[in-house]
Design an enzyme around this catalytic site. Structure first.
Site, short mmCIF file in Angstrom:
data_model
loop_
_atom_site.label_atom_id
_atom_site.label_comp_id
_atom_site.label_asym_id
_atom_site.label_seq_id
_atom_site.Cartn_x
_atom_site.Cartn_y
_atom_site.Cartn_z
N CYS A 78 0.81 -1.22 0.00
CA CYS A 78 0.00 0.00 0.00
C CYS A 78 0.85 1.27 0.00
O CYS A 78 0.31 2.37 -0.11
CB CYS A 78 -0.94 0.00 1.19
C1 LIG Z 1 0.88 -4.72 3.51
S1 LIG Z 1 1.96 -6.09 3.54
C2 LIG Z 1 0.86 -7.46 3.68
C3 LIG Z 1 0.44 -7.77 5.07
C4 LIG Z 1 -0.23 -9.12 5.23
N1 LIG Z 1 -1.45 -9.20 4.46
C5 LIG Z 1 -0.50 -9.46 6.68
O1 LIG Z 1 -1.66 -9.62 7.05
O2 LIG Z 1 0.45 -9.58 7.46
C6 LIG Z 1 2.49 -6.20 1.85
C7 LIG Z 1 3.49 -7.33 1.59
O3 LIG Z 1 3.75 -7.37 0.19
C8 LIG Z 1 5.06 -7.92 0.02
N2 LIG Z 1 5.50 -7.67 -1.36
C9 LIG Z 1 5.99 -6.52 -1.90
N3 LIG Z 1 6.24 -6.68 -3.20
C10 LIG Z 1 5.91 -7.98 -3.50
C11 LIG Z 1 5.96 -8.76 -4.70
N4 LIG Z 1 6.38 -8.25 -5.85
N5 LIG Z 1 5.53 -10.05 -4.64
C12 LIG Z 1 5.12 -10.60 -3.45
N6 LIG Z 1 5.06 -9.91 -2.29
C13 LIG Z 1 5.45 -8.62 -2.31
C14 LIG Z 1 5.87 -7.24 1.11
O4 LIG Z 1 7.04 -7.98 1.39
C15 LIG Z 1 4.85 -7.19 2.27
O5 LIG Z 1 5.05 -8.28 3.15
#
Ligand SMILES: C[S@@+](CC[C@H](N)C(=O)[O-])C[C@H]1O[C@@H](n2cnc3c(N)ncnc32)[C@H](O)[C@@H]1O
Length: 150
Positions: A78
């Site tokens: 986000c």
């Molecule tokens: C807002 S957090 C998600 C939180 C999660 N839903 C929870 O409840 O703990 C967004 C996540 O997206 C991951 N992320 C960023 N770019 C990504 C990508 N290209 N592919 C997979 N994950 C990614 C980050 O490492 C991060 O852990």
């Protein structure tokens, strides 16, 4: 109630997976690019952790199994839309991750989808395109801004 099986994209340390599991949903796989998420994710959840970019994920990586309603869940990063960000920068490649979420929805045709994000996302073209594409695919779409403390 019919069994629901889920895949959690951008699963992080597994907060969403944990809530879904507490609601009785069988989360099979969580996907995140950050290897540091693997230990907390698997220590606190029974789902498998796949360390991969969602941009490189194909439908074959999403193992829903053959029984139950399929739920595709996820929270694309986000930061590009957050109020902590002083100005939205459309060159930020993370905007595109929502398109990959939609691509996987189109390819796997889940029965249910849930996508959570910050309120500012609803003001962005990328979100309206996401909603339109899902509707074009035949999904019924609703979205609202909620107060998580409720
Ligand atoms: C807002 S957090 C998600 C939180 C999660 N839903 C929870 O409840 O703990 C967004 C996540 O997206 C991951 N992320 C960023 N770019 C990504 C990508 N290209 N592919 C997979 N994950 C990614 C980050 O490492 C991060 O852990």
């Amino acid at each position: 109630m019919q069994k629901i099986v889920a895949v959690d994209l951008f699963c992080g340390v597994g907060g969403l997976t944990n809530g879904l599991a507490k609601a009785g949903i069988d989360v099979r796989v969580g996907v995140d690019i950050d290897p540091a998420c693997k230990y907390p994710y698997t220590a606190n959840n029974s789902a498998k952790f796949v360390q991969k970019s969602v941009a490189d994920l194909g439908p074959e990586d999403l193992s829903f199994g053959t029984s139950g309603l399929k739920l595709l869940a996820g929270c694309a990063p986000c930061q590009p839309f957050s109020t902590y960000q002083q100005k939205a920068d459309s060159s930020d490649r993370r905007w595109n991750l929502l398109n990959h979420f939609e691509r996987l929805a189109e390819a796997t045709k889940p029965d249910l989808i849930t996508m959570e994000n910050v309120p500012n996302l609803a003001k962005q073209k990328v979100f309206h395109r996401f909603v339109k594409k899902l509707k074009d695919e035949g999904f019924q779409v609703s979205h609202e801004i909620v107060d998580c403390s409720d």
